[in-house]
Scaffold this motif. Structure first.
Motif, PDB file in Angstrom:
ATOM      1  N   VAL A 257      43.763  25.261  41.969  1.00 46.00           N
ATOM      2  CA  VAL A 257      43.734  26.414  41.365  1.00 46.00           C
ATOM      3  C   VAL A 257      44.417  27.416  42.219  1.00 46.00           C
ATOM      4  CG1 VAL A 257      42.409  27.978  39.945  1.00 46.00           C
ATOM      5  CG2 VAL A 257      41.798  25.564  39.814  1.00 46.00           C
ATOM      6  N   GLN A 258      45.246  28.465  41.406  1.00 44.69           N
ATOM      7  CA  GLN A 258      45.739  29.630  42.305  1.00 44.69           C
ATOM      8  C   GLN A 258      45.303  30.546  41.548  1.00 44.69           C
ATOM      9  OE1 GLN A 258      49.826  31.496  42.118  1.00 44.69           O
ATOM     10  NE2 GLN A 258      49.892  30.443  43.926  1.00 44.69           N
ATOM     11  N   LEU A 259      44.418  31.434  42.105  1.00 41.38           N
ATOM     12  CA  LEU A 259      43.659  32.796  41.475  1.00 41.38           C
ATOM     13  C   LEU A 259      44.439  33.731  41.857  1.00 41.38           C
ATOM     14  CD1 LEU A 259      41.256  33.791  39.762  1.00 41.38           C
ATOM     15  CD2 LEU A 259      40.141  33.923  42.327  1.00 41.38           C
ATOM     16  N   SER A 260      44.746  34.542  40.918  1.00 36.37           N
ATOM     17  CA  SER A 260      45.327  36.078  41.239  1.00 36.37           C
ATOM     18  C   SER A 260      44.468  37.112  41.093  1.00 36.37           C
ATOM     19  CB  SER A 260      46.491  36.244  40.087  1.00 36.37           C
ATOM     20  OG  SER A 260      45.639  36.572  38.807  1.00 36.37           O
ATOM     21  N   PHE A 261      44.726  38.175  42.305  1.00 42.81           N
ATOM     22  CA  PHE A 261      44.159  39.586  42.554  1.00 42.81           C
ATOM     23  C   PHE A 261      45.438  40.650  42.319  1.00 42.81           C
ATOM     24  CE2 PHE A 261      40.593  37.306  43.874  1.00 42.81           C
ATOM     25  CZ  PHE A 261      39.328  38.028  43.733  1.00 42.81           C
TER      26      PHE A 261
ATOM     27  N   SER B  97      46.022  45.774  36.444  1.00 40.27           N
ATOM     28  CA  SER B  97      45.850  44.820  35.431  1.00 40.27           C
ATOM     29  C   SER B  97      45.405  45.490  34.135  1.00 40.27           C
ATOM     30  CB  SER B  97      44.581  43.835  35.689  1.00 40.27           C
ATOM     31  OG  SER B  97      43.486  44.315  35.825  1.00 40.27           O
ATOM     32  N   HIS B  98      45.209  46.845  34.101  1.00 40.08           N
ATOM     33  CA  HIS B  98      44.513  47.607  32.892  1.00 40.08           C
ATOM     34  C   HIS B  98      43.613  47.048  32.165  1.00 40.08           C
ATOM     35  CE1 HIS B  98      46.151  51.290  31.336  1.00 40.08           C
ATOM     36  NE2 HIS B  98      46.241  50.669  30.033  1.00 40.08           N
ATOM     37  N   THR B  99      42.752  46.212  33.048  1.00 41.26           N
ATOM     38  CA  THR B  99      41.457  45.448  32.554  1.00 41.26           C
ATOM     39  C   THR B  99      40.382  45.816  33.679  1.00 41.26           C
ATOM     40  OG1 THR B  99      42.242  43.439  33.475  1.00 41.26           O
ATOM     41  CG2 THR B  99      42.556  43.851  30.997  1.00 41.26           C
ATOM     42  N   ARG B 100      39.226  45.440  33.325  1.00 43.79           N
ATOM     43  CA  ARG B 100      38.057  45.288  34.194  1.00 43.79           C
ATOM     44  C   ARG B 100      37.806  44.105  34.621  1.00 43.79           C
ATOM     45  NH1 ARG B 100      33.760  49.795  31.703  1.00 43.79           N
ATOM     46  NH2 ARG B 100      35.224  51.730  31.990  1.00 43.79           N
ATOM     47  N   THR B 101      38.451  43.399  35.519  1.00 38.02           N
ATOM     48  CA  THR B 101      38.257  42.020  36.007  1.00 38.02           C
ATOM     49  C   THR B 101      37.929  41.880  37.252  1.00 38.02           C
ATOM     50  OG1 THR B 101      40.788  42.077  36.411  1.00 38.02           O
ATOM     51  CG2 THR B 101      39.983  41.384  34.019  1.00 38.02           C
ATOM     52  N   PHE B 102      38.004  42.622  38.331  1.00 37.67           N
ATOM     53  CA  PHE B 102      37.627  42.603  39.663  1.00 37.67           C
ATOM     54  C   PHE B 102      36.588  41.906  39.936  1.00 37.67           C
ATOM     55  CE2 PHE B 102      36.495  43.938  43.972  1.00 37.67           C
ATOM     56  CZ  PHE B 102      37.669  43.566  44.837  1.00 37.67           C
ATOM     57  N   ASP B 103      35.371  42.383  39.646  1.00 39.02           N
ATOM     58  CA  ASP B 103      34.261  41.637  39.879  1.00 39.02           C
ATOM     59  C   ASP B 103      34.206  40.136  39.219  1.00 39.02           C
ATOM     60  OD1 ASP B 103      33.033  44.057  40.986  1.00 39.02           O
ATOM     61  OD2 ASP B 103      32.225  44.925  39.133  1.00 39.02           O
TER      62      ASP B 103
ATOM     63  N   GLU C 252      38.883  49.645  41.841  1.00 37.30           N
ATOM     64  CA  GLU C 252      39.425  50.782  41.356  1.00 37.30           C
ATOM     65  C   GLU C 252      41.010  50.360  41.034  1.00 37.30           C
ATOM     66  OE1 GLU C 252      35.825  51.960  42.603  1.00 37.30           O
ATOM     67  OE2 GLU C 252      37.520  51.010  43.671  1.00 37.30           O
ATOM     68  N   MET C 253      41.707  49.876  42.072  1.00 37.78           N
ATOM     69  CA  MET C 253      43.117  49.492  41.996  1.00 37.78           C
ATOM     70  C   MET C 253      43.331  48.145  41.358  1.00 37.78           C
ATOM     71  SD  MET C 253      45.141  51.857  42.913  1.00 37.78           S
ATOM     72  CE  MET C 253      46.569  50.960  42.861  1.00 37.78           C
ATOM     73  N   ASN C 254      42.717  47.041  41.527  1.00 44.91           N
ATOM     74  CA  ASN C 254      42.779  45.954  40.868  1.00 44.91           C
ATOM     75  C   ASN C 254      42.808  46.232  39.322  1.00 44.91           C
ATOM     76  OD1 ASN C 254      42.450  42.718  41.084  1.00 44.91           O
ATOM     77  ND2 ASN C 254      41.355  43.513  39.250  1.00 44.91           N
ATOM     78  N   ASP C 255      41.717  47.054  38.883  1.00 47.93           N
ATOM     79  CA  ASP C 255      41.566  47.073  37.362  1.00 47.93           C
ATOM     80  C   ASP C 255      42.636  48.087  36.720  1.00 47.93           C
ATOM     81  OD1 ASP C 255      39.488  45.537  37.795  1.00 47.93           O
ATOM     82  OD2 ASP C 255      37.901  46.888  37.359  1.00 47.93           O
ATOM     83  N   PHE C 256      43.030  49.182  37.501  1.00 53.90           N
ATOM     84  CA  PHE C 256      44.219  49.797  37.146  1.00 53.90           C
ATOM     85  C   PHE C 256      45.588  49.165  36.605  1.00 53.90           C
ATOM     86  CE2 PHE C 256      48.130  52.313  38.461  1.00 53.90           C
ATOM     87  CZ  PHE C 256      48.012  53.030  37.239  1.00 53.90           C
TER      88      PHE C 256
END
Length: 380
Positions: free
Chosen positions: A112-116, A128-134, A122-126
Motif C-alpha cells: 500500500v502506498q499512502l499519500s500525504f 487536498s481541499h478536504t479535512r483528511t490529515f488526522d 492546515e497545509m495538508n487539508d488546504f
C-alpha cells in the motif's frame, strides 16, 4: 524502418475510478474526467486482469481517483493475487478502516502506498481541499498493524517544498520505511495550476540538500526517493520507460492507454477494453504503436545521440507545451520550444503573480473546464 514487436506489459495500472474525496490541485487525472463517468463492471476488470496476466503482466497497481470507493476492490485484489500478480494499492487512505484493511490483507494485497499532501493539518487539508490529515495519520497506523511495508508519497511543489524537512520528519515519526518525494509533473490539473506550483531553482536546491541531510540521519531506517523536477533539470525523461513497452494503463471507462495522461493527445485512437482484448490493444492498436521505439521521430530527435536513452521525452508534455505530440519534449535544450520552459521558470524566479486562481480538482471544475474550453488549450 521495421519496429520490433513489443514485449509484454509488465506493469498493469488499473485506474478503477475517477471518483475521489480529495480535490488536489496537482491531480494527474484528466481535466475532463467528469466526461468519463461510466466505470467498468467487476466482470470486465476480472477479465482484464486475466488477459493482462496471460500476456505477461506481473505487477498490478490499483489506483484512481480513490480505488477504495469501489465496493469490489477486495474481489479484484483477490483475483489478482490468485493470478500471481504483485499487487499495489495507491490510496489517499480515505475509506480504509481496520476491517477493510484486514479484508484486503486476506485477499492477498502485497503493498500500500499512502499519500500525504504536507506535514501539518492546515497545509495538508488546504492542498487536498478536504479535512483528511488526522484520518491519514490513523490509516498509517492501520497499515503498520497489518504488516504492510509503510510506504508514503508526497507530491512536492512550490506550496510545500519549503516544508520538506518536516515532511520527512513526520514520515519517520509514523514509521515509514519508504518515502517518495515526487516533484510535480505538469500535466492535467497540475498543468492548469503550474504558475502556482512551479518552485524556484533555489527552493529545489534547498530541498535536495535537506533531503540529503535526512538520508544520512535515517540511513538503514527509511529510504528517501527524490523524483527530479524536469523543468529545472533540462533533461527529458524516458516516458513511462518507453511508450507501449512496459506500462499498460486502463482508465475507469475501459480505455487502454500507454500512460495515464495519453488520452489528451489528438489524432490517436485508443481501444476500449469493453470491446476488444488486452492482447489486441497492446499488440495491434494504432494508439499503442504510434510512438513505440524511435521510428516516429523527427528532428532534432531523429539524429540525436541520446534518442535511445530518452526516446524523445514525454509525448504529453510535447503536446501541452509545443502543441505537437511528435515534437521533441520542450524540457530538452535541443527543442525549438525550449524557451517555453525557460520562460515558465523565469516567471517564477522573477516572482510574477499568478494570473489565474488556483483550481481544485472536482467534478464541477471539470465540467466547467470542458464546457468553456478555458483550461484545455495546449501551448499556453
Amino acid at each position: 524502418m521495421n519496429t520490433p514487436p513489443p514485449g509484454p506489459p509488465l506493469w498493469l495500472l488499473a485506474e478503477l475510478t475517477y471518483r475521489c474525496p480529495l480535490h488536489c490541485a496537482f491531480c494527474y487525472n484528466p481535466v475532463d474526467f467528469a466526461q468519463h463517468e461510466q466505470e467498468l463492471a467487476t466482470a470486465d476488470w476480472l477479465r482484464i486482469l486475466r488477459e493482462a496476466r496471460e500476456l505477461g503482466a506481473v505487477q498490478c497497481g490499483f489506483s484512481g481517483g480513490e480505488p477504495l470507493v469501489r465496493d469490489d476492490l477486495e474481489e479484484l485484489v483477490a483475483e489478482a493475487h490468485r493470478l500471481g500478480y504483485y499487487t499495489n494499492l495507491l490510496t489517499s487512505g480515505v475509506g480504509l478502516t481496520e476491517s477493510r484493511a484486514a479484508a484486503l490483507k486476506r485477499a492477498g494485497l502485497d503493498h500500500v502506498q499512502l499519500s500525504f499532501q504536507d506535514s501539518t493539518r492546515e497545509m495538508n487539508d488546504f492542498l487536498s481541499h478536504t479535512r483528511t490529515f488526522d484520518l491519514k495519520q490513523k490509516v498509517a497506523h492501520i497499515l503498520r498493524d497489518q504488516g504492510w511495508p509503510m510506504v508514503m508519497n508526497c507530491v512536492i511543489h512550490r506550496l510545500n517544498i519549503d516544508h520538506i524537512g518536516r515532511i520527512i520528519e513526520m514520515a519517520d515519526a509514523i514509521g515509514a520505511e519508504y518515502l517518495e518525494l515526487a516533484n510535480t509533473q505538469y500535466y492535467s490539473w497540475a498543468f492548469e495550476n503550474r504558475e502556482h506550483l512551479l518552485p524556484t531553482r533555489e527552493q529545489l536546491r534547498q530541498a535536495e540538500a535537506v533531503t540529503d541531510q535526512w538520508r544520512e540521519r535515517l540511513a538503514g531506517r527509511m529510504r528517501l526517493f527524490f523524483v527530479a523536477a524536469d523543468y529545472h533539470e533540462g533533461k527529458p525523461k524516458r516516458c513511462v520507460n518507453g511508450w507501449g513497452s512496459t506500462l499498460l494503463t486502463v482508465a475507469p471507462d475501459g480505455v487502454a492507454l500507454p500512460c495515464h495522461t495519453a488520452r489528451m493527445l489528438p489524432g490517436l485512437a485508443f481501444p476500449n477494453l469493453r470491446e476488444t482484448s488486452v492482447r489486441s490493444a497492446w499488440l495491434e492498436s494504432e494508439g499503442f504503436a504510434r510512438y513505440r521505439g524511435t521510428g516516429w521521430m523527427k528532428e532534432p530527435c531523429s539524429s540525436c545521440e541520446h534518442r535511445e536513452q530518452d526516446l524523445g521525452g514525454c509525448r504529453c508534455q510535447a503536446f501541452l507545451l509545443a502543441g505537437d505530440p511528435a515534437a521533441a519534449d520542450p524540457v530538452c535544450p535541443k527543442s525549438p520550444q525550449h524557451a517555453l520552459v525557460e520562460e515558465a521558470v523565469l516567471r517564477v524566479e522573477r516572482g510574477e503573480p499568478a494570473v489565474r486562481p488556483l483550481v481544485f480538482r472536482d467534478p464541477k471544475a471539470s465540467r466547467k473546464a470542458t464546457s468553456s474550453g478555458l483550461l484545455l488549450d495546449p501551448a499556453t
